[in-house]
Design a protein around this motif. Structure first.
Motif, short mmCIF file in Angstrom:
data_model
loop_
_atom_site.label_atom_id
_atom_site.label_comp_id
_atom_site.label_asym_id
_atom_site.label_seq_id
_atom_site.Cartn_x
_atom_site.Cartn_y
_atom_site.Cartn_z
N UNK A 183 -0.40 9.26 1.09
CA UNK A 183 0.66 9.25 0.10
C UNK A 183 1.73 10.28 0.47
N UNK A 184 1.34 11.53 0.65
CA UNK A 184 2.23 12.58 1.12
C UNK A 184 1.79 13.06 2.49
N UNK A 185 2.75 13.41 3.36
CA UNK A 185 4.20 13.41 3.16
C UNK A 185 4.78 12.00 3.24
N UNK A 186 5.93 11.82 2.59
CA UNK A 186 6.63 10.55 2.55
C UNK A 186 8.06 10.80 3.00
N UNK A 187 8.68 9.79 3.63
CA UNK A 187 10.01 10.02 4.22
C UNK A 187 11.05 10.45 3.18
N UNK A 188 10.90 10.00 1.94
CA UNK A 188 11.86 10.36 0.90
C UNK A 188 11.38 11.54 0.05
N UNK A 193 0.57 17.34 1.49
CA UNK A 193 -0.26 16.29 2.09
C UNK A 193 -1.20 15.79 1.00
N UNK A 194 -1.38 14.46 0.96
CA UNK A 194 -2.25 13.88 -0.06
C UNK A 194 -2.81 12.59 0.51
N UNK A 195 -4.12 12.58 0.76
CA UNK A 195 -4.83 11.43 1.33
C UNK A 195 -5.91 10.96 0.38
N UNK A 196 -6.00 9.65 0.18
CA UNK A 196 -7.11 9.05 -0.56
C UNK A 196 -8.18 8.62 0.44
N UNK A 197 -9.38 9.15 0.28
CA UNK A 197 -10.51 8.78 1.14
C UNK A 197 -11.33 7.72 0.40
N UNK A 198 -11.17 6.46 0.76
CA UNK A 198 -11.89 5.39 0.09
C UNK A 198 -11.03 4.78 -1.00
N UNK A 199 -11.67 4.07 -1.97
CA UNK A 199 -13.13 3.87 -2.06
C UNK A 199 -13.62 2.94 -0.95
N UNK A 200 -14.76 3.32 -0.36
CA UNK A 200 -15.31 2.57 0.76
C UNK A 200 -16.82 2.61 0.68
N UNK A 256 5.82 6.30 -4.91
CA UNK A 256 5.35 6.28 -3.52
C UNK A 256 4.13 5.38 -3.43
N UNK A 257 4.18 4.43 -2.52
CA UNK A 257 3.05 3.53 -2.27
C UNK A 257 2.14 4.14 -1.21
#
Length: 297
Positions: free
Chosen positions: A21-26, A35-42, A6-7
């Motif tokens: 990243x999550x959720x993903x259609x497949x 649910x999986x979110x990357x916050x940053x790097x920023x 998953x990209x």
């Protein structure tokens, strides 16, 4: 064996972009992780605008799991909790029947700085979806660590590599922060039906192919191949037992569609209270106007 890659997709929260990243259609879930979110790097320039904060918003039927690599955030919720989140610590908020919270950059606002971390959501068994909301904070130094040749692991939640995190969870799962030196090897924990690894930094080799930062590798049940770090790398290992399908709409998760509709109505009507320490603004229901102030309140 590897089942899916998953990209990360860019998602705008309204002032701050995250990598979803999550959720993903497949692949909607990995174990209970929905649910999986990357916050940053920023790198935030100073001062950090208030528009970058996440204003008060509601949840039902899940646990939010916040973990930082860099920076800091301040969590406030409708239970009256105010907690500064620092790198390596775990914030585990169980929404149950309904909770609201905010996440603000108060401690970094004046000077700016780097923010980097993960926010995951973990679905709970149907029998726990209507539990009373709860909040638990675990400092970095109480989360168990495992050190081996060329790698160090922090078991954030669940059980893995022979140790168990003190975090309160509702179903079998694992969530691990791994730091690998170039050339180090490791395998994912066994004993779980669903497993994945997210490459947060660096790159790894699996079954002769290389993968890079921002990719999540999801493995089929059974033996997982060895991961080899191509350079100094940071990985997040996650998975567990499947809980069955879940409905997700905005910030609401439930095994029942009608419960999602009830949550929408509850937020519009003010039946999910705002955080007492952060109640001057909130995020309205998507595609819904901000309700007029109640002259009797």
């Amino acid at each position: 064996m590897l089942d899916l890659v998953i990209e990360t997709r860019c998602h705008d929260l309204g002032g701050f972009e995250v990598g979803r990243v999550l959720p993903f259609r497949k692949r909607r879930m990995v174990g209970p992780f929905i649910f999986f979110d990357r916050m940053g790097p920023f790198e935030f320039p100073a001062p950090i605008p208030g528009g970058a904060d996440v204003r008060p918003h509601p949840h039902i039927g899940l646990s939010t799991v916040t973990y930082l690599f860099d920076g800091q955030m301040t969590h406030r919720d409708s239970l009256g909790v105010e907690q500064v989140i620092l790198p390596g610590a775990l914030n585990w908020m169980t929404a149950g029947a309904g909770i609201s919270h905010s996440e603000r950059f108060d401690g970094m606002r004046a000077q700016g700085g780097r923010i980097d971390g993960i926010q995951a959501w973990v679905a709970v068994p149907e029998s726990n979806e209507e539990d009373a909301p709860a909040f638990d904070h675990y400092a970095a130094d109480i989360l168990p660590a495992v050190v081996d040749a060329g790698l160090s692991l922090r078991v954030i939640a669940g059980s893995a590599f022979g140790v168990r995190s003190p975090a309160k969870v509702h179903s079998p799962l694992f969530y691990v922060h791994a730091e690998l030196q170039a050339g180090a090897r490791m395998a994912l924990p066994d004993g779980y039906a669903e497993r994945a690894v997210y490459v947060a930094l660096g790159g790894i080799e699996v079954e002769g192919l290389s993968y890079h930062s921002g990719q999540m590798l999801v493995f089929a049940p059974g033996a997982a191949p060895t991961l080899r770090a191509l350079q100094a790398s940071r990985l997040m290992l996650l998975g567990g037992e499947a809980l069955g399908p879940r409905h997700i709409w905005w910030n609401f998760v439930s095994s029942r569609k009608e419960r999602i509709e009830q949550a929408k109505a509850d937020w519009v009507a003010g039946r999910i209270p705002l955080p007492g320490l952060d109640n001057a603004e909130f995020i309205p229901l998507p595609d819904s106007p901000v309700p007029a102030p109640n002259p009797m309140s």
